[in-house]
Design an enzyme around this catalytic site. Sequence first.
Site, PDB file in Angstrom:
ATOM      1  N   ASP A  21      -3.554   0.392  -4.668  1.00 27.73           N
ATOM      2  CA  ASP A  21      -2.967  -0.657  -3.861  1.00 27.73           C
ATOM      3  C   ASP A  21      -1.483  -0.329  -3.732  1.00 27.73           C
ATOM      4  OD1 ASP A  21      -2.608  -3.184  -2.565  1.00 27.73           O
ATOM      5  OD2 ASP A  21      -1.786  -3.932  -4.450  1.00 27.73           O
ATOM      6  N   ARG A  22      -0.861  -0.770  -2.663  1.00 33.95           N
ATOM      7  CA  ARG A  22       0.527  -0.385  -2.415  1.00 33.95           C
ATOM      8  C   ARG A  22       1.534  -1.407  -2.957  1.00 33.95           C
ATOM      9  NH1 ARG A  22       2.766  -0.318   3.629  1.00 33.95           N
ATOM     10  NH2 ARG A  22       3.554  -2.342   2.909  1.00 33.95           N
ATOM     11  N   ASP A  23       1.498  -2.639  -2.405  1.00 36.72           N
ATOM     12  CA  ASP A  23       2.517  -3.634  -2.738  1.00 36.72           C
ATOM     13  C   ASP A  23       2.216  -4.249  -4.105  1.00 36.72           C
ATOM     14  OD1 ASP A  23       3.178  -2.942  -0.162  1.00 36.72           O
ATOM     15  OD2 ASP A  23       2.754  -4.900   0.715  1.00 36.72           O
ATOM     16  N   HIS A  30       6.569  -8.301  -2.137  1.00 35.38           N
ATOM     17  CA  HIS A  30       7.363  -9.382  -1.542  1.00 35.38           C
ATOM     18  C   HIS A  30       6.412 -10.520  -1.198  1.00 35.38           C
ATOM     19  CE1 HIS A  30      11.209  -7.133  -0.904  1.00 35.38           C
ATOM     20  NE2 HIS A  30      10.377  -6.112  -1.056  1.00 35.38           N
ATOM     21  N   TYR A  33       5.665 -10.977   2.286  1.00 32.89           N
ATOM     22  CA  TYR A  33       5.346  -9.681   2.889  1.00 32.89           C
ATOM     23  C   TYR A  33       6.557  -8.753   2.999  1.00 32.89           C
ATOM     24  CZ  TYR A  33       1.086 -12.068   4.381  1.00 32.89           C
ATOM     25  OH  TYR A  33      -0.067 -12.779   4.403  1.00 32.89           O
ATOM     26  N   GLN A  66      -2.574  -5.451   5.047  1.00 32.75           N
ATOM     27  CA  GLN A  66      -1.315  -5.832   5.691  1.00 32.75           C
ATOM     28  C   GLN A  66      -1.580  -6.934   6.718  1.00 32.75           C
ATOM     29  OE1 GLN A  66       1.778  -4.953   4.745  1.00 32.75           O
ATOM     30  NE2 GLN A  66       0.884  -3.791   3.048  1.00 32.75           N
ATOM     31  N   HIS A 105      -5.698  -6.668   9.457  1.00 32.26           N
ATOM     32  CA  HIS A 105      -6.383  -7.900   9.861  1.00 32.26           C
ATOM     33  C   HIS A 105      -6.031  -9.084   8.968  1.00 32.26           C
ATOM     34  CE1 HIS A 105      -9.093  -4.385  10.919  1.00 32.26           C
ATOM     35  NE2 HIS A 105      -8.650  -4.831  12.081  1.00 32.26           N
ATOM     36  N   ARG A 114     -10.642  -5.523   4.900  1.00 28.91           N
ATOM     37  CA  ARG A 114      -9.685  -6.308   4.117  1.00 28.91           C
ATOM     38  C   ARG A 114     -10.241  -6.544   2.712  1.00 28.91           C
ATOM     39  NH1 ARG A 114      -5.390  -9.858   4.045  1.00 28.91           N
ATOM     40  NH2 ARG A 114      -5.764 -11.722   2.812  1.00 28.91           N
ATOM     41  N   ASP A 140      -2.939  -4.849  -8.258  1.00 32.02           N
ATOM     42  CA  ASP A 140      -2.284  -5.970  -8.950  1.00 32.02           C
ATOM     43  C   ASP A 140      -2.960  -7.294  -8.606  1.00 32.02           C
ATOM     44  OD1 ASP A 140      -1.321  -6.112  -6.290  1.00 32.02           O
ATOM     45  OD2 ASP A 140       0.508  -7.120  -6.939  1.00 32.02           O
TER      46      ASP A 140
HETATM   47 MG   LIG Z   1      -0.842  -5.777  -4.193  1.00 33.83          MG
HETATM   48 ZN   LIG Z   2      -9.401  -5.031   8.091  1.00 36.51          ZN
END
Ligand SMILES: [Mg+2]
Ligand SMILES: [Zn+2]
Length: 195
Positions: A21-23, A30, A33, A66, A105, A114, A140
């Site tokens: 996962d990125r964020d 954030h 976002y 996202q 989405h 998603r 996370d």
């Molecule tokens: Mg995350």
């Molecule tokens: Zn999607």
Amino acid sequence: MTAPVRIDHATPGSPAAVFLDRDGVVVTNHPAYLRRVADVELLPGVGPALRRLNAAGRALVLVTNQAVVGKHLITLEQALDIHRHITDTLTREGVMLTASYLCPHVAADGCPCRKPEPGMLTSAIRDLSLDPARSTMIGDACTDVEAGRRAGVEAMLVLTGRGRDEVTRLRAPATVVEDLPGAVSALVDRWSVTA
Ligand SMILES: [Mg+2]
Ligand SMILES: [Zn+2]
């Protein structure tokens, strides 16, 4: 015979992957976002940790929800710019990423990608001929753990980003670790024992 013959080649060296996962795992989360390149901030120790996974021959695949795009808070172009900035930063840190999958989405779209849906992971498994049984999802959020489970991939939950809140809601099996470097140390220790 009108179609060409397709021959799939496994990822050189090893078809095992680490899905990230990125964020909240790779960069600072954030709550409203990540919307600007200027707000991109790698979390501590991420570069060296990912280089250890590269050295262990693992494919690294970023899988990121996202919904900021689907909610029209930023455009897909802007989201891709931010993502490219992150991957360029990792490249400068000496990290080799195999691929990224980004779901633009919102939940109401009912898309298969998603998270907690497993579509980004199953697409990568198919596209890159990865072995889910030898792969790990690091996230996370409980949705990361669930996406991993549905894709047949073991999961680790980090306590960075949303992790400290999310861990209290964890219902599926997952190894809980402090952060990405902690997750990588646990994996590398395990691989060196079983190698
Ligand atoms: Mg995350
Ligand atoms: Zn999607």
